[in-house]
Design a protein around this motif. Structure first.
Motif, mmCIF file in Angstrom:
data_model
loop_
_atom_site.group_PDB
_atom_site.id
_atom_site.type_symbol
_atom_site.label_atom_id
_atom_site.label_comp_id
_atom_site.label_asym_id
_atom_site.label_seq_id
_atom_site.Cartn_x
_atom_site.Cartn_y
_atom_site.Cartn_z
ATOM 1 N N MET A 181 13.167 51.477 -15.023
ATOM 2 C CA MET A 181 14.133 52.474 -15.594
ATOM 3 C C MET A 181 15.480 52.730 -15.313
ATOM 4 O O MET A 181 16.268 53.033 -16.085
ATOM 5 C CB MET A 181 13.522 53.615 -15.923
ATOM 6 C CG MET A 181 12.874 54.168 -17.265
ATOM 7 S SD MET A 181 12.137 55.646 -16.910
ATOM 8 C CE MET A 181 13.186 56.845 -17.578
ATOM 9 N N MET A 182 15.494 52.347 -14.063
ATOM 10 C CA MET A 182 16.868 52.619 -13.204
ATOM 11 C C MET A 182 17.848 51.737 -13.169
ATOM 12 O O MET A 182 19.012 51.968 -12.725
ATOM 13 C CB MET A 182 16.454 53.081 -12.229
ATOM 14 C CG MET A 182 15.696 54.653 -12.111
ATOM 15 S SD MET A 182 14.642 55.258 -10.554
ATOM 16 C CE MET A 182 13.697 56.720 -11.625
ATOM 17 N N LEU A 183 17.669 50.259 -13.513
ATOM 18 C CA LEU A 183 18.522 49.283 -13.358
ATOM 19 C C LEU A 183 19.342 49.367 -14.702
ATOM 20 O O LEU A 183 18.960 49.118 -15.960
ATOM 21 C CB LEU A 183 17.755 48.150 -13.301
ATOM 22 C CG LEU A 183 17.646 47.330 -11.872
ATOM 23 C CD1 LEU A 183 16.919 46.173 -11.852
ATOM 24 C CD2 LEU A 183 18.911 47.599 -11.159
ATOM 25 N N THR A 188 18.455 62.188 -18.415
ATOM 26 C CA THR A 188 19.877 62.559 -18.630
ATOM 27 C C THR A 188 20.598 62.158 -17.328
ATOM 28 O O THR A 188 21.831 61.628 -17.384
ATOM 29 C CB THR A 188 20.016 64.124 -18.734
ATOM 30 O OG1 THR A 188 19.304 64.537 -19.966
ATOM 31 C CG2 THR A 188 21.483 64.303 -18.953
ATOM 32 N N THR A 189 19.959 62.335 -16.221
ATOM 33 C CA THR A 189 20.660 61.832 -14.831
ATOM 34 C C THR A 189 20.711 60.230 -14.769
ATOM 35 O O THR A 189 21.624 59.780 -14.566
ATOM 36 C CB THR A 189 20.001 62.379 -13.523
ATOM 37 O OG1 THR A 189 19.458 63.728 -13.890
ATOM 38 C CG2 THR A 189 20.550 61.972 -12.286
ATOM 39 N N ILE A 190 19.745 59.785 -15.374
ATOM 40 C CA ILE A 190 19.869 58.276 -15.270
ATOM 41 C C ILE A 190 20.955 57.939 -16.372
ATOM 42 O O ILE A 190 21.714 57.045 -16.075
ATOM 43 C CB ILE A 190 18.461 57.600 -15.828
ATOM 44 C CG1 ILE A 190 17.105 57.862 -14.725
ATOM 45 C CG2 ILE A 190 18.558 55.982 -16.092
ATOM 46 C CD1 ILE A 190 16.077 57.514 -15.357
ATOM 47 N N CYS A 207 6.375 52.054 -9.898
ATOM 48 C CA CYS A 207 6.889 50.715 -10.448
ATOM 49 C C CYS A 207 7.688 50.996 -11.789
ATOM 50 O O CYS A 207 8.560 50.136 -11.933
ATOM 51 C CB CYS A 207 5.820 49.873 -10.360
ATOM 52 S SG CYS A 207 5.543 49.216 -8.698
ATOM 53 N N VAL A 208 6.894 51.499 -12.557
ATOM 54 C CA VAL A 208 7.383 51.769 -13.933
ATOM 55 C C VAL A 208 8.647 52.458 -13.889
ATOM 56 O O VAL A 208 9.800 52.043 -14.550
ATOM 57 C CB VAL A 208 6.227 52.545 -15.105
ATOM 58 C CG1 VAL A 208 7.093 52.858 -16.190
ATOM 59 C CG2 VAL A 208 5.087 51.884 -14.875
ATOM 60 N N LEU A 209 8.791 53.548 -13.338
ATOM 61 C CA LEU A 209 10.240 54.411 -13.055
ATOM 62 C C LEU A 209 11.126 53.617 -12.753
ATOM 63 O O LEU A 209 12.237 53.625 -13.202
ATOM 64 C CB LEU A 209 9.759 55.673 -12.267
ATOM 65 C CG LEU A 209 9.035 56.861 -12.868
ATOM 66 C CD1 LEU A 209 9.034 58.093 -11.712
ATOM 67 C CD2 LEU A 209 9.551 57.127 -14.227
#
Lengths: 318, 448, 302
Positions: C139-141, A244-246, C134-136
């Motif tokens: 996810m964040m871009l 949710t934060t992402i 690395c996997v995580l």
């Protein structure tokens, strides 16, 4: 990563990696060759299709590039520009407002709803699950039109109701705070069913014995919720919290659709987010280097927020 | 931005049925709108072959032109791919340097951006032959100063004017003349409309791209060159014309007549249908969109007039949207692409087809010919051709949409700052100075 | 929730699992109101699919289609939306393409994520945490950051106008690994794994015999969500598909939205959206069977 400690004593993700003596690191790796073999197809795909774009994007964030011709080296120029931009700071403020309001509501609401919808006492819970999930499969364009019809100032249905009951009109789409609330409502509407489903999946993993034992110990429904469900669901709650934060740090669709004529910014820039700014920087203003740099600023914020949440969970456990 | 580029006409629907029946010239159609048959076919050229790929939304003006082109060149393959969100897709393909189509319908600011990078097919040789048949103000948009040549074919004219309810104006005793000044004439009219409890001129919450479109018109009308000089070298967004433009917007806002609704949403159409919104400033291409969205009973009662003038003898119109037909420099069929471009907007067949779709082609023989007779559903019996042509010839030649134009008027510069100045929260000169500083910071990005 | 907790008396009989009638009614009331809130736009979409083009533009709400027409559906399947808009992709073809995208993406993704999630959750090996992080991180871009290189890669591989760009990269979804890992770590006791190891099971054997049978609920969740993401994908499909034969349902329906240049055809769009949700609802019900409890407790007793 957290709850297994109680069940099995397996070290969690955050505990120090137990690497053997340095001299035996290769031995360790050889010993675990099957593990590496099993995860290697995943990481090969991952490296090629996600790693390469990531690396390209890092490189691009140090360039001036209009999406055509040769990129020109710009050093930290894109980052400097972004970090002193008042709009970026404003958008960050908006995002933090959305996070503070929505994160607890989404986690609390979906966990409670999932618990209720998991209870065999509730008749028709399968149908309700589908109803709650409908937002996830309703066309976004049509959703935007419906919300416009509901919320607009002069002829919106909600303002019609508010006027009829004597409260008077609210500028849902034309004033800063009401505009934020409109976005929050639209996010909540779309995100609940999805997260209820994930919570339901998590609830299925809790052994029924734990509830039976709690009943024997005299726990009531509320106590079972707080002393069995919540602790057992910590891993899944953390997952919902982090995703949710992402999602909120990358909030884009709702402001973009509700305030399409101002590129998602809304009245007084009240609903501008880092992603609406990033989208217009890339595809409208053609500043791809700057957009890539903004992508990394978003990613760093997400990593930071994730680490805080992991830390909070660990502290709560200790 | 793609969404500034709406075009559509309803009247053309009836045209398809009529085209086969009528000879050259005016064709009677159902309803009030009129459309024209394509001129009698010239010789068929079977020797020309090759394939062109085009990306555009379904129901595009180039669909009409395609039909006419294939009549003349039956052995050419025109692969028209229907893609609604083509802007991000096209930019991605251009950035990757591969996979772009042969033809694309491009915004003026992007013509300047891609043209200066040598990414578009140069069309100077073709344009030079037909230059005199095209509206100069539109032709300018295909010219890239830094390269000293033309990069594409001028597409639709996006001149803008006043759309107003003739019947309600009469009731209110307001006369909309073809030769007004913003001050005092137009502002007085707006005040009168406001007093009557009606709305005129859309101004959405936050201003948004509607505000920057108005700014662009007024800046050109005050003799400005746009956000930058025409060579894209210097910032001019804080010059006198620019500041006058914001001032005028503020005065319009302060009449209290403006409608606060989002652009072309149900709320906006409702204001038109109920007779609440009685006047707006619109680009030519808005007409077809209006016809598709408003109720039958409020069609035919609208009229169009040129924009008021900002300075005596100055232009009585400005641009909003309007595309140029381009080819990426990587096209495999440059000669065929140029033949198509010239046919599309530099021939009677092509221009007539484009006009029947609902856009205004820049081709003078068409504009001075059949276009002069055109009537439409929205404007009833009013013959709109002469008004639009007069405006087209009035377009400012000192005003440019350079490579930085899109960004300068876009979300992160003018669009997000202008609202505060119009509402009096920020002093206009200070505000425009901030905007200029911001633009100066990013301007080097758009220079080669 | 506030109403609920207040409504349940503290003096409730120990171990009693039946709620008092009053609080039960209250719970149902809240559930039904929420249901209406969540369902309303979907309902509006359904009635809009039986109304003319501009009906959605109408300011006055209607709760039943008026006038009631079915031509949106026939137009959708014939491809002739209006005299000027003739869609080149048959709707049936788009449905097939979407199905191919969604199945080809989801089934391998479930296998990969459960296997990798299991290894990360239950095995310790050098570099485990680094690899997981690395996997995580990817996810964040935001996608806008990586769409240009993604397209470049696909066109260099010659994968434009094929299903590959919508399949292979998504066999490795980061969030799927994350969710699988969380679930497996929390719910599969180490004792089960250890016992299997003592019996001489290989790693793959443990995955097959112990893990797979126990991860039904989370596989159902992931399966539903992954299928729906793939089914609804617009951004990536839009950049890799040009050929009318490869157009998916979201791309096709987007032709009707009219937000760029054409008149919106909301009625046809709503009709297409309604049909496009039918497979999703089927998938939801099929997978939901796996969400039904009892699997875990049985396994532990065994």
């Amino acid at each position: 990563m957290t709850t297994q400690n109680q069940i099995s004593g397996t070290p969690g993700l955050m505990s120090a990696p137990q690497v053997g003596r340095r001299s035996s690191i290769w031995h360790q790796i050889w010993k675990h060759r099957i593990e590496y073999l099993l995860i290697s197809p995943f990481f090969i795909i991952f490296g090629i299709f996600h790693g390469y774009p990531l690396a390209f994007s890092i490189w691009l964030s140090f360039q001036r590039w209009q999406g055509i011709g040769e990129p020109r080296w710009f050093g930290l120029g894109n980052y400097e520009r972004l970090l002193k931009s008042e709009r970026i700071i404003g958008a960050l403020g908006n995002t933090i407002i959305f996070l503070i309001i929505l994160l607890p509501i989404i986690i609390g609401l979906t966990l409670v709803l999932a618990t209720i919808l998991n209870s065999p006492q509730i008749k028709g819970r399968k149908v309700l699950r589908v109803l709650y999930f409908l937002p996830y499969i309703t066309s976004a364009v049509i959703v935007a039109i419906i919300f416009q019809l509901l919320l607009n100032n002069n002829s919106g249905w909600i303002n019609g109701i508010l006027e009829a009951v004597g409260i008077g009109r609210v500028g849902w789409l034309i004033e800063a705070w009401p505009a934020r609330i409109s976005v929050i409502l639209m996010v909540l509407w779309g995100a609940t069913g999805y997260n209820v489903l994930i919570m339901l999946g998590g609830l299925q993993g809790i052994p029924a014995e734990l509830y039976d034992a709690a009943s024997v110990d005299g726990a009531d429904t509320i106590q079972k919720f707080f002393f069995v469900t919540v602790p057992m669901m910590r891993g899944v709650i953390l997952f919902v919290g982090i995703t949710t934060t992402i999602g909120l740090l990358n909030l884009f669709t709702q402001p973009w659709l509700l305030f399409s004529s101002s590129s998602g910014s809304g009245p007084d820039d009240a609903t501008a987010t880092l992603n609406t700014i990033q989208y217009s920087t890339a595809f409208q203003a053609s500043r791809y280097g700057e957009a890539a740099a903004l992508g990394f600023i978003i990613a760093i914020l997400v990593i930071f927020a994730t680490l805080i949440q992991l830390r909070l969970v660990r502290t709560a456990e200790a | 931005m793609a969404k500034k580029n709406f075009n559509k006409s309803i009247s053309r629907r009836s045209f398809l049925k009529m085209a086969g029946v009528s000879a050259a010239g005016l064709a009677a159609t159902t309803g009030m709108g009129s459309a024209f048959a394509a001129p009698a076919q010239q010789e068929v050229d079977e020797s020309l072959t090759g394939t062109l790929v085009f990306w555009g939304h379904g129901d595009h003006p180039l669909d009409y032109i395609r039909v006419e082109f294939l009549k003349k060149y039956p052995n050419v393959t025109l692969d028209w791919q229907q893609i609604e969100d083509h802007a991000a897709k096209f930019k991605t393909a251009m950035a990757a340097g591969t996979g772009a189509p042969d033809l694309y319908w491009m915004e003026a600011t992007d013509v300047a951006l891609y043209g200066a990078q040598g990414a578009l097919l140069e069309t100077t040789d073709m344009i030079e032959q037909i230059k005199d048949t095209l509206i100069p103000g539109k032709l300018n948009e295909a010219y890239v100063a830094s390269m000293g040549g033309y990069f594409g074919m001028p597409g639709d004219l996006s001149v803008s004017g006043i759309f107003y309810r003739a019947d309600i104006m009469e009731e209110l005793g307001i006369e909309i003349s073809d030769n007004m000044m913003y001050e005092p004439d137009f502002l007085a009219i707006l005040s009168q409309i406001a007093e009557a409890g009606k709305n005129a001129v859309l101004y959405p919450a936050g201003g948004g791209f509607v505000a920057t479109a108005q700014w662009s018109w007024f800046d050109a009308q005050f003799g400005g060159s746009g956000p930058t000089t025409c060579d894209n070298a210097e910032v001019t967004i804080n010059d006198e014309a620019s500041i006058n433009a914001v001032n005028l917007m503020k005065k319009i806002y302060e009449t209290g007549a403006t409608l606060q609704a989002d652009f072309w949403t149900p709320e906006y159409w409702a204001a038109i249908n109920s007779g609440q919104l009685v006047l707006d400033l619109c680009p030519a291409w808005a007409r077809g969109f209006w016809e598709s969205n408003i109720n039958e009973d409020v069609k035919g009662v609208w009229r169009v007039a040129p924009l008021p003038r900002a300075i005596p003898g100055g232009p009585n119109t400005g641009v909003w949207g309007g595309a140029t037909l381009v080819s990426p420099a990587t096209t495999q069929n440059p000669d065929l692409a140029k033949i198509f471009m010239q046919f599309a907007f530099g021939s009677m067949e092509g221009a007539t087809a484009a006009g029947n779709w609902g856009i205004i082609p820049p081709y003078l023989p068409y504009l001075e010919g059949p276009f002069q007779e055109l009537t439409t559903d929205l404007f009833g019996e009013q013959v709109i051709g002469p008004i639009w042509l007069d405006m087209a010839q009035n377009l400012s030649l000192d005003y440019c949409r350079t490579a930085a134009y899109g960004a300068a008027t876009g979300a992160d510069v003018l669009e997000s700052s202008i609202d505060g100045m119009i509402k009096g929260e920020v002093d206009i000169e200070t505000g425009m100075q901030d905007v200029a500083d911001r633009l100066a910071e990013i301007l080097p990005d758009y220079q080669v | 929730m506030a109403e609920m907790s207040a409504a349940i008396p503290q003096s409730q009989v120990v171990g009693q699992s039946r709620m008092p009638a009053f609080s039960r009614i209250l719970v149902y009331l809240v559930l039904i109101m929420l249901g209406i809130f969540f369902m309303f736009p979907f309902y509006a979409m359904v009635i809009a699919s039986f109304m003319p083009r501009n009906a959605l533009n109408s300011i006055t709400p209607t709760l039943w289609p008026n006038p009631f027409i079915t031509s949106n559906y026939t137009a959708l399947f014939s491809g002739e939306i209006n005299p000027d808009l003739i869609v080149k992709t048959p709707f049936i073809r788009a449905l097939f393409n979407s199905l191919a995208v969604a199945i080809g993406q989801t089934v391998p993704a479930l296998l990969f994520t459960s296997l990798v999630g299991f290894v990360f959750a239950k095995r310790r090996f050098p570099g485990r945490n680094i690899l997981f992080y690395c996997v995580l991180v990817t996810m964040m871009l935001p996608y806008q950051s990586t769409i240009v290189p993604f397209f470049l890669l696909m066109s260099r591989l010659g994968w434009i106008n094929t299903f590959w760009p919508l399949w292979i990269p998504w066999w490795a979804p980061a969030w799927g690994v994350f969710l699988m890992r969380q679930f497996i770590a929390a719910t599969i006791p180490d004792e089960l794994i250890d016992a299997a190891a003592i019996d001489g099971a290989s790693l793959l054997g443990m995955y097959w015999r112990i893990v797979l049978p126990l991860i039904g609920p989370i596989t159902a969740v992931l399966g539903i969500l992954n299928f729906m993401n793939a089914w609804n994908d617009f951004i990536y499909s839009n950049i890799v598909m040009n050929d009318p034969n490869m157009v998916t349902v979201p791309l096709l329906l987007n032709l009707f939205k009219g937000a760029t240049l054409t008149v919106p055809e909301y009625g046809v769009m709503a009709a297409g959206s309604v049909i496009a949700t039918i497979p999703l609802i089927i998938v939801f019900f099929v997978f939901q069977r796996w969400l039904i409890g009892g699997i875990m407790s049985g396994a532990i007793k065994a």
